[in-house]
Scaffold this motif. Sequence first.
Motif, mmCIF file in Angstrom:
data_model
loop_
_atom_site.group_PDB
_atom_site.id
_atom_site.type_symbol
_atom_site.label_atom_id
_atom_site.label_comp_id
_atom_site.label_asym_id
_atom_site.label_seq_id
_atom_site.Cartn_x
_atom_site.Cartn_y
_atom_site.Cartn_z
ATOM 1 N N HIS A 51 0.866 -1.180 0.000
ATOM 2 C CA HIS A 51 0.000 0.000 0.000
ATOM 3 C C HIS A 51 0.904 1.232 0.000
ATOM 4 O O HIS A 51 1.812 1.335 0.839
ATOM 5 N N THR A 53 1.623 4.296 1.115
ATOM 6 C CA THR A 53 1.245 5.203 2.203
ATOM 7 C C THR A 53 2.506 5.889 2.735
ATOM 8 O O THR A 53 3.623 5.528 2.344
ATOM 9 N N GLU A 55 3.771 5.428 5.561
ATOM 10 C CA GLU A 55 4.578 4.447 6.308
ATOM 11 C C GLU A 55 5.411 3.603 5.339
ATOM 12 O O GLU A 55 6.592 3.340 5.590
ATOM 13 N N THR A 56 4.787 3.216 4.219
ATOM 14 C CA THR A 56 5.526 2.452 3.210
ATOM 15 C C THR A 56 6.668 3.296 2.651
ATOM 16 O O THR A 56 7.754 2.784 2.369
ATOM 17 N N ASP A 125 2.245 -7.479 -0.117
ATOM 18 C CA ASP A 125 1.153 -7.369 0.849
ATOM 19 C C ASP A 125 -0.067 -7.959 0.138
ATOM 20 O O ASP A 125 -0.788 -7.255 -0.556
ATOM 21 N N ASN A 340 -10.188 0.428 5.802
ATOM 22 C CA ASN A 340 -9.225 1.254 6.549
ATOM 23 C C ASN A 340 -8.282 2.011 5.620
ATOM 24 O O ASN A 340 -7.883 3.135 5.917
ATOM 25 N N LEU A 341 -7.949 1.410 4.480
ATOM 26 C CA LEU A 341 -7.022 2.068 3.554
ATOM 27 C C LEU A 341 -7.753 2.859 2.485
ATOM 28 O O LEU A 341 -7.237 3.852 1.983
ATOM 29 N N GLU A 345 -6.592 6.188 6.236
ATOM 30 C CA GLU A 345 -5.192 6.185 5.782
ATOM 31 C C GLU A 345 -4.429 4.924 6.163
ATOM 32 O O GLU A 345 -3.205 4.934 6.196
ATOM 33 N N GLY A 346 -5.173 3.844 6.478
ATOM 34 C CA GLY A 346 -4.494 2.619 6.888
ATOM 35 C C GLY A 346 -4.091 2.715 8.346
ATOM 36 O O GLY A 346 -4.484 3.631 9.062
ATOM 37 N N HIS A 347 -3.272 1.746 8.760
ATOM 38 C CA HIS A 347 -2.888 1.701 10.174
ATOM 39 C C HIS A 347 -2.028 2.901 10.537
ATOM 40 O O HIS A 347 -1.208 3.362 9.726
ATOM 41 N N MET A 352 2.847 0.388 12.202
ATOM 42 C CA MET A 352 3.590 0.062 10.979
ATOM 43 C C MET A 352 5.097 0.123 11.249
ATOM 44 O O MET A 352 5.883 -0.522 10.555
ATOM 45 N N PHE A 356 7.028 -2.851 9.640
ATOM 46 C CA PHE A 356 7.997 -2.563 8.583
ATOM 47 C C PHE A 356 9.443 -2.714 9.063
ATOM 48 O O PHE A 356 10.337 -2.960 8.253
HETATM 49 N N1 ADE Z 1 -1.477 -1.806 5.828
HETATM 50 C C1 ADE Z 1 -2.344 -1.324 6.715
HETATM 51 N N2 ADE Z 1 -2.060 -0.059 7.035
HETATM 52 C C2 ADE Z 1 -0.980 0.298 6.303
HETATM 53 C C3 ADE Z 1 -0.223 1.484 6.196
HETATM 54 N N3 ADE Z 1 -0.514 2.563 6.907
HETATM 55 N N4 ADE Z 1 0.812 1.480 5.335
HETATM 56 C C4 ADE Z 1 1.100 0.380 4.625
HETATM 57 N N5 ADE Z 1 0.439 -0.769 4.693
HETATM 58 C C5 ADE Z 1 -0.601 -0.816 5.533
#
Ligand code: ADE
Length: 418
Positions: A51, A53, A55-56, A125, A340-341, A345-347, A352, A356
């Motif tokens: 994803h 994001t 965090e990625t 993922d 959620n995504l 904005e996902g977790h 993360m 990660f």
């Molecule tokens: N999967 C769930 N939440 C995420 C995030 N914030 N970034 C990347 N992968 C996710």
Amino acid sequence: MEYDIHDITLADEGLARIHWAFREMPVLGQLMERFTQSQPLKNIRVAGCLHITTETANLALALKAAGAEVRLCASNPLSTQDDVAAALVQHHGIPVFAIRGEDNDTYYRHINSVLDSRPQITLDDGGDLVSEIHRNRADLLKEVIGGCEETTTGVIRLRAMAKEGALKYPMMAVNDAMTKHLFDNRYGTGQSALDGIIRATNILLAGKVFTVVGYGWCGRGIAMRAKGLGANVVVTEVEPLRALEAAMDGYRVMPLVEAAAISDFIITATGDKNVIDQPHLNVMKDGCVLSNSGHFNVEINIPALEAMAREKHRPRPHIEEYRLKDGRTLCLLAEGRLVNLAAAEGHPSSVMDMSFSGQALCVVHLVENTQTLHPDLYPVPEVIDQEIASLKLSAMGISIDALTGEQRQYLTSWREGT
Ligand code: ADE
């Protein structure tokens, strides 16, 4: 540099949000500092289907700091944050192939653009890179060292491949690490799925009947947070042990067809197909809000819902209101994709950070152990889990006790009794 993103002018906005997320990712930050010195991934080609994001983005930057050449595509057509994609391209020179809302053909074209870099490491993922390599790009297999899988659904697919002898390179089941699923699946999904439902609907949850389908780690987290918001939570399950746990955790447990008739909200968290099916749709309460937090958009039988509908409206972004031929209205969030995504904005970054960091350490583990790893699905080594937990505790300013020598010895002996 090749890339395919929505709008490069969003880069500064994305960069600011990536920095904001990084504040909550201290473990990854420490690994990044270490990797910058030791360069454990020097010139290693890494392809990530994740994803896209904030965090990625920080994971990609940590891998790049370790010396890797990173390319990214999306692991879901609706989860890409276009500003983040732009920031990675513009400010960090990382090729990204991802556009929020891309159609299926574009999604697979982007996966193949990433694979064109002949990756040595794959990060998945949901398993789409592994699957595409094995099904259509087998010529790439000879150069692949190994890969990591982030989510339950992907690990299930890999386990099936390994069992059939179809898996052709070593894969790490990052999802199964304790520092991943106990936190990301539970607290991450718990918060972000509710965030998605609330952002999409802005409906008060207090006093509503809220059904969680599936009581794995994600379901547990969602149920816990919905209860915290004052919802009257129902859990449905197919495994007796989990159902029992849900009952003793204080939830009402019943078959889904019964829950469907009384629910204001239903969310799926199973990883399986057609979990909400025709018999459930037939009895749902007028106005019921349906969403999914599992990886693929297969948990709700959307074709059945479409077939029952007279017309469809979009009263707000992320909500499809189906007016049924029998007069009822059912509301589907985020086209049945992970709510959620797609709707939030996902977790949050802090969970993360652990997931990660596990990915980053597993990539290094794969590269450092190429000689001894074979095509199979591997658990994350316990030392990696322990290291992440220790670093996270220390970043949170929490110190803990240690066993005394006498206690350690007692735990390894059997002679002392009553
Ligand atoms: N999967 C769930 N939440 C995420 C995030 N914030 N970034 C990347 N992968 C996710």
